[in-house]
Design an enzyme around this catalytic site. Structure first.
Site, short mmCIF file in Angstrom:
data_model
loop_
_atom_site.label_atom_id
_atom_site.label_comp_id
_atom_site.label_asym_id
_atom_site.label_seq_id
_atom_site.Cartn_x
_atom_site.Cartn_y
_atom_site.Cartn_z
CB ALA A 62 47.60 29.74 54.16
CB ALA A 89 41.93 36.91 53.11
CG ASN A 90 45.59 32.73 52.43
OD1 ASN A 90 44.96 31.73 52.73
ND2 ASN A 90 46.45 33.31 53.27
NE ARG A 91 41.81 31.40 44.95
CZ ARG A 91 40.71 32.04 44.55
NH1 ARG A 91 39.55 31.81 45.13
NH2 ARG A 91 40.79 32.92 43.57
CB SER A 92 44.16 28.88 53.83
OG SER A 92 44.07 28.00 54.93
#
Ligand code: C5P
Length: 227
Positions: free
Chosen positions: A98, A29-32
Site C-alpha cells: 500500500a 502512513a496508512n492502515r496496511s
C-alpha cells in the site's frame, strides 16, 4: 504433490505500507499491515519459488526461506524493487504494498512548530510518489513475464480495478473492497476479485493466508500453462 510447483521460478513481492516523513518525528502512513503480502511470499516459497520480499514497515516476522529487504518510503521501495529486478530477472512481480500515493513536498530538518494561529490550516503540501507497479509494468528489457497489482477500493471495485489494469499496464489485478466496515485493511480476512485481461473471478471471503495459498496455486497454474 504441490510442493515443487514453482521450483525454478522467481518472484518479487512488495508488501506493507510506506511511511513518508514530514519532519524527524512525524510521518504520513496508512492502515496496511503487510499481512497479505507476507502470506503470499510464504505461500510462493512453500511451492518452491525463489522469493524476494521488499517490505515497508510492519510488525511481521520475515517468512522462512524468503529474502527480505526493508524500507520506509515509497522512493526507497522503488529503488529496492527496481535494483532487485535489474540484478535478478524475476518471472513475476506481485505488488501488494500500500504505497503512499503522495509524500510531503518537503521533509523538514527540524520538528515543525505550531504557528500559534488556531484558525489556520497546517501548511502541508503533498507531491506524487513514483508508481512502482506502473514502472515495473513498463520496464524494458527486464519486465517480469507477469506483473500483478492489488487494488484497494472503497466503491465500484470492479470498474476501478479494470481501469487500473489498463492504466498501469499490469497483467492481473487482485481487487478488494476496503470500504468502511469491511475490516480488510489491517484485518485478518480478505475478499478479492481476480481480474485478468479477459476474465473476472469473485473469490469468497477467506483468511489472508488462504487467499495467499489460492493465489500461489493460480500463479503455478499460469506458469505451467505458459511453459
Ligand atoms: O493506484 P493504486 O494505488 O490504487 O494502485 C494499487 C496498486 O499499485 C498496488 O498493486 C500497489 O502496490 C501499486 N502501487 C505502487 N506504487 C504506487 C502506488 C501504487 O506500486 N506509488
Amino acid at each position: 504433490r504441490q510442493a515443487g510447483r514453482l521450483a525454478g521460478k522467481s518472484f518479487l513481492v512488495t508488501a506493507g505500507p510506506t511511511h513518508e516523513p514530514l519532519d524527524p518525528v512525524r510521518y504520513l502512513a496508512n492502515r496496511s499491515s503487510g499481512r497479505q503480502g507476507y502470506a503470499l511470499a510464504e505461500s510462493l516459497a512453500d511451492l518452491g519459488a525463489d522469493v524476494t520480499l521488499v517490505s515497508g514497515p510492519t510488525g511481521l516476522r520475515a517468512p522462512a526461506g524468503v529474502t527480505v529487504s526493508f524500507c520506509e518510503t515509497a522512493r526507497q521501495m522503488r529503488d529496492l524493487a527496481l535494483n532487485a529486478v535489474q540484478a535478478h530477472r524475476f518471472d513475476a512481480a506481485i505488488c501488494t504494498a500500500a504505497v503512499a500515493d503522495w509524500r510531503p513536498a518537503v521533509m523538514q530538518d527540524q520538528k515543525i512548530k505550531k504557528t500559534g494561529r488556531d484558525d489556520q490550516p497546517a501548511p502541508l503540501a503533498l507531491i506524487p510518489n513514483p508508481d512502482i507497479l506502473a514502472e515495473l509494468s513498463e520496464l524494458s528489457p527486464f519486465r517480469p513475464s507477469l506483473v500483478v497489482g492489488f487494488a484497494a477500493e472503497t466503491e465500484k471495485v470492479e470498474a476501478h480495478a479494470r481501469a487500473k489494469l489498463e492504466r498501469k499496464g499490469c497483467n492481473w489485478i487482485v481487487a478488494n473492497d476496503v470500504g468502511a466496515g469491511s475490516d480488510v485493511m489491517g484485518g485478518p480476512d480478505n475478499q478479492v476479485i481476480l481480474m485478468t485481461q479477459d476474465t473476472v473471478e469473485h473469490w469468497p471471503r477467506l483468511s489472508k493466508e488462504e487467499v495467499a495459498r489460492r493465489l500461489a496455486m493460480t500463479l503455478a497454474d499460469w506458469f505451467s500453462k505458459a511453459n
